[in-house]
Design an enzyme around this catalytic site. Structure first.
Site, short mmCIF file in Angstrom:
data_model
loop_
_atom_site.label_atom_id
_atom_site.label_comp_id
_atom_site.label_asym_id
_atom_site.label_seq_id
_atom_site.Cartn_x
_atom_site.Cartn_y
_atom_site.Cartn_z
N LYS A 1 44.90 28.59 39.84
CA LYS A 1 46.16 27.97 39.41
C LYS A 1 47.36 28.82 39.83
O LYS A 1 48.31 28.32 40.43
CB LYS A 1 46.17 27.77 37.87
CG LYS A 1 45.02 26.92 37.36
CD LYS A 1 45.07 26.72 35.85
CE LYS A 1 44.89 27.99 35.03
NZ LYS A 1 43.55 28.62 35.15
N ARG B 1 46.55 23.73 27.03
CA ARG B 1 45.17 24.20 27.01
C ARG B 1 44.38 23.63 25.86
O ARG B 1 43.19 23.90 25.75
CB ARG B 1 45.22 25.69 26.81
CG ARG B 1 44.73 26.49 27.97
CD ARG B 1 45.01 27.92 27.58
NE ARG B 1 44.19 28.82 28.26
CZ ARG B 1 44.56 29.43 29.38
NH1 ARG B 1 45.70 29.19 29.95
NH2 ARG B 1 43.75 30.29 29.93
N ARG C 1 39.86 40.26 41.59
CA ARG C 1 41.29 39.94 41.49
C ARG C 1 42.13 41.20 41.28
O ARG C 1 41.77 42.09 40.53
CB ARG C 1 41.54 38.99 40.32
CG ARG C 1 43.04 38.83 40.04
CD ARG C 1 43.39 37.61 39.28
NE ARG C 1 42.72 37.52 38.00
CZ ARG C 1 42.83 36.47 37.20
NH1 ARG C 1 43.56 35.43 37.58
NH2 ARG C 1 42.20 36.44 36.06
N ARG D 1 43.54 42.98 35.72
CA ARG D 1 43.87 42.48 34.37
C ARG D 1 42.83 42.96 33.36
O ARG D 1 41.64 42.99 33.68
CB ARG D 1 43.92 40.95 34.40
CG ARG D 1 45.33 40.44 34.55
CD ARG D 1 45.41 38.96 34.81
NE ARG D 1 44.74 38.12 33.83
CZ ARG D 1 44.80 36.79 33.85
NH1 ARG D 1 45.51 36.18 34.79
NH2 ARG D 1 44.15 36.09 32.96
N ARG E 1 36.00 33.54 28.16
CA ARG E 1 37.12 32.65 28.53
C ARG E 1 36.60 31.34 29.11
O ARG E 1 37.16 30.27 28.85
CB ARG E 1 38.03 33.37 29.54
CG ARG E 1 38.87 34.46 28.88
CD ARG E 1 39.43 35.43 29.88
NE ARG E 1 40.33 34.80 30.83
CZ ARG E 1 40.65 35.34 32.00
NH1 ARG E 1 40.15 36.50 32.36
NH2 ARG E 1 41.47 34.70 32.80
P1 AP5 Z 1 44.18 32.92 40.22
O1 AP5 Z 1 45.09 32.12 41.07
O2 AP5 Z 1 44.69 34.18 39.61
O3 AP5 Z 1 43.47 32.00 39.12
P2 AP5 Z 1 44.05 31.32 37.80
O4 AP5 Z 1 43.53 29.93 37.76
O5 AP5 Z 1 45.52 31.51 37.72
O6 AP5 Z 1 43.25 32.21 36.74
P3 AP5 Z 1 43.71 32.90 35.41
O7 AP5 Z 1 42.63 33.90 35.05
O8 AP5 Z 1 45.10 33.39 35.49
O9 AP5 Z 1 43.60 31.72 34.43
P4 AP5 Z 1 43.53 31.72 32.93
O10 AP5 Z 1 43.84 30.33 32.67
O11 AP5 Z 1 42.29 32.21 32.31
O12 AP5 Z 1 44.58 32.88 32.51
P5 AP5 Z 1 46.05 32.79 31.93
O13 AP5 Z 1 46.82 33.87 32.52
O14 AP5 Z 1 46.55 31.41 31.99
O15 AP5 Z 1 42.86 33.25 41.10
C1 AP5 Z 1 41.80 34.02 40.58
C2 AP5 Z 1 41.24 34.94 41.69
O16 AP5 Z 1 40.61 34.12 42.69
C3 AP5 Z 1 42.32 35.74 42.43
O17 AP5 Z 1 41.78 37.00 42.77
C4 AP5 Z 1 42.60 34.91 43.68
O18 AP5 Z 1 43.06 35.71 44.77
C5 AP5 Z 1 41.23 34.31 43.97
N1 AP5 Z 1 41.32 32.99 44.60
C6 AP5 Z 1 42.25 32.02 44.36
N2 AP5 Z 1 42.01 30.94 45.13
C7 AP5 Z 1 40.89 31.22 45.85
C8 AP5 Z 1 40.14 30.48 46.82
N3 AP5 Z 1 40.50 29.25 47.20
N4 AP5 Z 1 39.03 31.08 47.35
C9 AP5 Z 1 38.66 32.34 46.98
N5 AP5 Z 1 39.35 33.08 46.06
C10 AP5 Z 1 40.44 32.52 45.50
O19 AP5 Z 1 45.75 33.13 30.38
C11 AP5 Z 1 45.32 34.40 29.96
C12 AP5 Z 1 45.13 34.39 28.44
O20 AP5 Z 1 46.38 34.12 27.78
C13 AP5 Z 1 44.18 33.32 27.90
O21 AP5 Z 1 42.83 33.76 27.95
C14 AP5 Z 1 44.71 33.13 26.48
O22 AP5 Z 1 44.26 34.17 25.63
C15 AP5 Z 1 46.20 33.28 26.66
N6 AP5 Z 1 46.86 31.99 26.93
C16 AP5 Z 1 47.50 31.63 28.09
N7 AP5 Z 1 47.99 30.38 28.01
C17 AP5 Z 1 47.63 29.92 26.78
C18 AP5 Z 1 47.82 28.67 26.13
N8 AP5 Z 1 48.46 27.64 26.73
N9 AP5 Z 1 47.31 28.54 24.88
C19 AP5 Z 1 46.66 29.56 24.26
N10 AP5 Z 1 46.44 30.76 24.83
C20 AP5 Z 1 46.92 30.94 26.08
ZN ZN Z 2 46.75 32.58 36.37
#
Ligand code: AP5
Ligand code: ZN
Length: 207
Positions: free
Chosen positions: A13, A88, A123, A156, A167
């Site tokens: 994402k 979410r 990552r 991270r 997660r």
């Molecule tokens: P990346 O683009 O970083 O993936 P992402 O989908 O953004 O993954 P996140 O881990 O950020 O998602 P998340 O939803 O768990 O975390 P968030 O920060 O929202 O890509 C991942 C890796 O893959 C990278 O190394 C990239 O280079 C690689 N990659 C990308 N595309 C690729 C491809 N095509 N091929 C190969 N490799 C590839 O949330 C973190 C925490 O915050 C949550 O756990 C929760 O505790 C809290 N939180 C956040 N939002 C909320 C909410 N709305 N409600 C409640 N709690 C929340």
């Molecule tokens: Zn992300």
């Protein structure tokens, strides 16, 4: 353009958001990045959120909904916005519907769980901007440095294998239901319904 990016942790994402926000000149509203900024700043919210995030759980709906509603008041959202990692839960999605927050497209990035752990373990992120790299799949131009600022990249805290598994299970329990939520809404063709597109997230980043 008003968009939601849906997908499991590590689906890409944040990676795709970098391109989409530039193309449409809209802000990326990543609740994860907002929470990590609060953690880095050591605010009360940050201290409370860090415990939940490190355990792989979800921060409370009320806090998140409040954060997003405040963010949407800012002038840069007038031209549209890109939600990344939000909503979410059904409650978060309902809160946006009730507040009349318009959505044109919901994009689901589909990646099987089997690919996720490898993505997370490789990552590296730039804390200042939230930009993500991968040591193998999407390396920075200079090892360990952000392409734009040259600043150091870090891992991270929630990318440990055990936390990633937690997660993923939280995603399946609480977030995956939103695929049907938005899919059905889109199919209904009601006024104000978004369009829904499912995208394979396993190809190269550019694809
Ligand atoms: P990346 O683009 O970083 O993936 P992402 O989908 O953004 O993954 P996140 O881990 O950020 O998602 P998340 O939803 O768990 O975390 P968030 O920060 O929202 O890509 C991942 C890796 O893959 C990278 O190394 C990239 O280079 C690689 N990659 C990308 N595309 C690729 C491809 N095509 N091929 C190969 N490799 C590839 O949330 C973190 C925490 O915050 C949550 O756990 C929760 O505790 C809290 N939180 C956040 N939002 C909320 C909410 N709305 N409600 C409640 N709690 C929340
Ligand atoms: Zn992300």
């Amino acid at each position: 353009m008003r968009l939601i990016l849906l997908g499991a942790p590590g689906a890409g994402k944040g990676t795709q958001a970098t391109f989409i926000k530039e193309k449409f000149n809209i802000p990326q509203i990543s609740t994860g990045d907002m929470l990590r900024a609060a953690v880095a700043a050591g605010t009360e919210l940050g201290i409370a959120a860090k415990k939940v995030m490190d355990a792989g759980g979800l921060v409370s709906d009320d806090i998140i909904i409040g954060l997003v509603k405040d963010r949407l008041q800012q002038p840069d959202c007038a031209n549209g916005y890109l939600f990344d990692g939000f909503p979410r839960t059904t409650r978060q999605a309902d809160a946006m519907k009730e507040a009349g927050v318009a959505i044109d497209y919901v994009l689901e990035i589909d990646v099987p769980d089997s690919a996720i752990v490898e993505r997370m373990s490789g990552r590296r992120v730039h804390p200042g901007s939230g930009r993500s790299y991968h040591v193998k799949f999407n390396p920075p131009k200079v090892e360990g440095k952000d392409d734009i600022t040259g600043e150091a990249l870090v891992q991270r805290d929630d990318d440990k294998e055990e936390t990633v598994k937690k997660r993923l299970s939280v995603y399946h329990d609480q977030t995956e239901v939103l695929l049907g939520y938005y899919g059905k809404w889109a199919e209904s063709g009601q006024p104000g319904a978004p369009k829904y597109r499912k995208i394979a997230g396993v190809g190269p980043v550019e694809e």
